[in-house]
Design a protein around this motif. Sequence first.
Motif, PDB file in Angstrom:
ATOM      1  N   UNK A   1       0.936  -1.241   0.100  1.00 12.99           N
ATOM      2  CA  UNK A   1      -0.042  -0.037   0.008  1.00 12.99           C
ATOM      3  C   UNK A   1       1.039   1.158   0.083  1.00 12.99           C
ATOM      4  N   UNK A   2       1.968   1.352   0.630  1.00 16.89           N
ATOM      5  CA  UNK A   2       2.878   2.507   1.080  1.00 16.89           C
ATOM      6  C   UNK A   2       3.563   2.698  -0.341  1.00 16.89           C
ATOM      7  N   UNK A   3       4.018   1.604  -1.038  1.00 13.74           N
ATOM      8  CA  UNK A   3       4.621   1.587  -2.271  1.00 13.74           C
ATOM      9  C   UNK A   3       3.990   2.172  -3.537  1.00 13.74           C
ATOM     10  N   UNK A   4       2.516   1.960  -3.379  1.00 15.64           N
ATOM     11  CA  UNK A   4       1.790   2.316  -4.386  1.00 15.64           C
ATOM     12  C   UNK A   4       1.416   3.887  -4.270  1.00 15.64           C
ATOM     13  N   UNK A   5       1.474   4.399  -3.004  1.00 17.83           N
ATOM     14  CA  UNK A   5       1.270   5.578  -2.539  1.00 17.83           C
ATOM     15  C   UNK A   5       2.412   6.516  -2.906  1.00 17.83           C
ATOM     16  N   UNK A   6       3.569   5.909  -2.715  1.00 18.12           N
ATOM     17  CA  UNK A   6       4.864   6.719  -2.839  1.00 18.12           C
ATOM     18  C   UNK A   6       4.974   6.740  -4.295  1.00 18.12           C
ATOM     19  N   UNK A   7       4.556   5.843  -5.215  1.00 17.52           N
ATOM     20  CA  UNK A   7       4.736   5.997  -6.713  1.00 17.52           C
ATOM     21  C   UNK A   7       3.973   7.303  -7.326  1.00 17.52           C
TER      22      UNK A   7
ATOM     23  N   UNK B   1       1.951  13.169  -2.010  1.00 18.20           N
ATOM     24  CA  UNK B   1       1.134  12.083  -1.865  1.00 18.20           C
ATOM     25  C   UNK B   1       1.863  10.990  -0.619  1.00 18.20           C
ATOM     26  N   UNK B   2       3.058  10.833  -0.546  1.00 17.99           N
ATOM     27  CA  UNK B   2       3.858   9.967  -0.059  1.00 17.99           C
ATOM     28  C   UNK B   2       3.752  10.509   1.785  1.00 17.99           C
ATOM     29  N   UNK B   3       3.802  11.816   1.843  1.00 10.27           N
ATOM     30  CA  UNK B   3       3.675  12.370   3.003  1.00 10.27           C
ATOM     31  C   UNK B   3       2.485  12.242   3.559  1.00 10.27           C
ATOM     32  N   UNK B   4       1.352  12.561   2.978  1.00 10.76           N
ATOM     33  CA  UNK B   4       0.019  12.290   3.244  1.00 10.76           C
ATOM     34  C   UNK B   4      -0.258  10.944   3.441  1.00 10.76           C
ATOM     35  N   UNK B   5       0.348   9.978   3.080  1.00  9.58           N
ATOM     36  CA  UNK B   5       0.014   8.425   2.880  1.00  9.58           C
ATOM     37  C   UNK B   5       0.541   8.234   4.448  1.00  9.58           C
ATOM     38  N   UNK B   6       1.886   8.699   4.735  1.00 11.16           N
ATOM     39  CA  UNK B   6       2.368   8.287   5.850  1.00 11.16           C
ATOM     40  C   UNK B   6       1.498   8.661   7.121  1.00 11.16           C
ATOM     41  N   UNK B   7       1.085  10.010   7.033  1.00  9.51           N
ATOM     42  CA  UNK B   7       0.278  10.569   7.835  1.00  9.51           C
ATOM     43  C   UNK B   7      -1.298   9.626   8.371  1.00  9.51           C
TER      44      UNK B   7
ATOM     45  N   UNK C   1      -2.432  18.921   0.000  1.00  7.43           N
ATOM     46  CA  UNK C   1      -2.844  17.724   0.854  1.00  7.43           C
ATOM     47  C   UNK C   1      -4.097  17.060   0.448  1.00  7.43           C
ATOM     48  N   UNK C   2      -5.184  18.112  -0.267  1.00  9.54           N
ATOM     49  CA  UNK C   2      -6.260  17.526  -0.946  1.00  9.54           C
ATOM     50  C   UNK C   2      -6.247  17.099  -2.148  1.00  9.54           C
ATOM     51  N   UNK C   3      -5.115  17.497  -2.899  1.00  7.44           N
ATOM     52  CA  UNK C   3      -4.637  17.104  -4.203  1.00  7.44           C
ATOM     53  C   UNK C   3      -4.180  15.607  -4.147  1.00  7.44           C
ATOM     54  N   UNK C   4      -3.382  15.332  -3.151  1.00  7.62           N
ATOM     55  CA  UNK C   4      -2.789  14.155  -2.733  1.00  7.62           C
ATOM     56  C   UNK C   4      -3.997  13.120  -2.530  1.00  7.62           C
ATOM     57  N   UNK C   5      -5.020  13.535  -1.908  1.00 12.70           N
ATOM     58  CA  UNK C   5      -6.107  12.646  -1.690  1.00 12.70           C
ATOM     59  C   UNK C   5      -6.800  12.350  -2.760  1.00 12.70           C
ATOM     60  N   UNK C   6      -6.846  13.378  -3.696  1.00 11.73           N
ATOM     61  CA  UNK C   6      -7.619  13.006  -5.038  1.00 11.73           C
ATOM     62  C   UNK C   6      -7.014  12.039  -5.700  1.00 11.73           C
ATOM     63  N   UNK C   7      -5.586  12.139  -5.751  1.00 14.61           N
ATOM     64  CA  UNK C   7      -4.679  10.910  -6.575  1.00 14.61           C
ATOM     65  C   UNK C   7      -4.777   9.696  -5.893  1.00 14.61           C
ATOM     66  N   UNK C   8      -4.962   9.652  -4.730  1.00 16.73           N
ATOM     67  CA  UNK C   8      -5.120   8.442  -3.978  1.00 16.73           C
ATOM     68  C   UNK C   8      -6.274   7.819  -4.253  1.00 16.73           C
ATOM     69  N   UNK C   9      -7.340   8.543  -4.323  1.00 12.37           N
ATOM     70  CA  UNK C   9      -8.795   8.014  -4.840  1.00 12.37           C
ATOM     71  C   UNK C   9      -8.793   7.508  -6.048  1.00 12.37           C
TER      72      UNK C   9
END
Length: 114
Positions: free
Chosen positions: A26-32, A37-43, A73-81
């Motif tokens: 999960x973390x590697x997918x977020x880091x890519x 996005x990686x910082x938001x994923x860690x949080x 941060x919210x742009x990172x959430x959009x990418x994760x969604x």
Amino acid sequence: MDTSTNRPTVGQRPRFRAQRVVDIRWMLRAASLPGRTASVAVALWADASASGQPEVTLTPSRLRQVGVGRESGYAAVERMVAAGLVSADRQRGRAVRLMLLDEKGVPLRVQRTW
């Protein structure tokens, strides 16, 4: 004589504790993903493992703690969604509620670490 100030004073707690269990896939997918996005994923992972639940609330203060601005941060959430890492429950005037998902779209099993 030791003049360092990096020792915590009485009553001071660290913001994050060391996490022992991380879903590395999960973390590697977020880091890519691009941007912060990686910082938001860690949080998100820190909050999920602290509560033992895959559902977390992403607040602007939490974003500040990891050095991410509100808009990025919210742009990172959009990418994760879009990548299928989380599902988002957004309501006007409220912090976004996120559910961490595995590859199949099922909520992640999160193990509480303390």
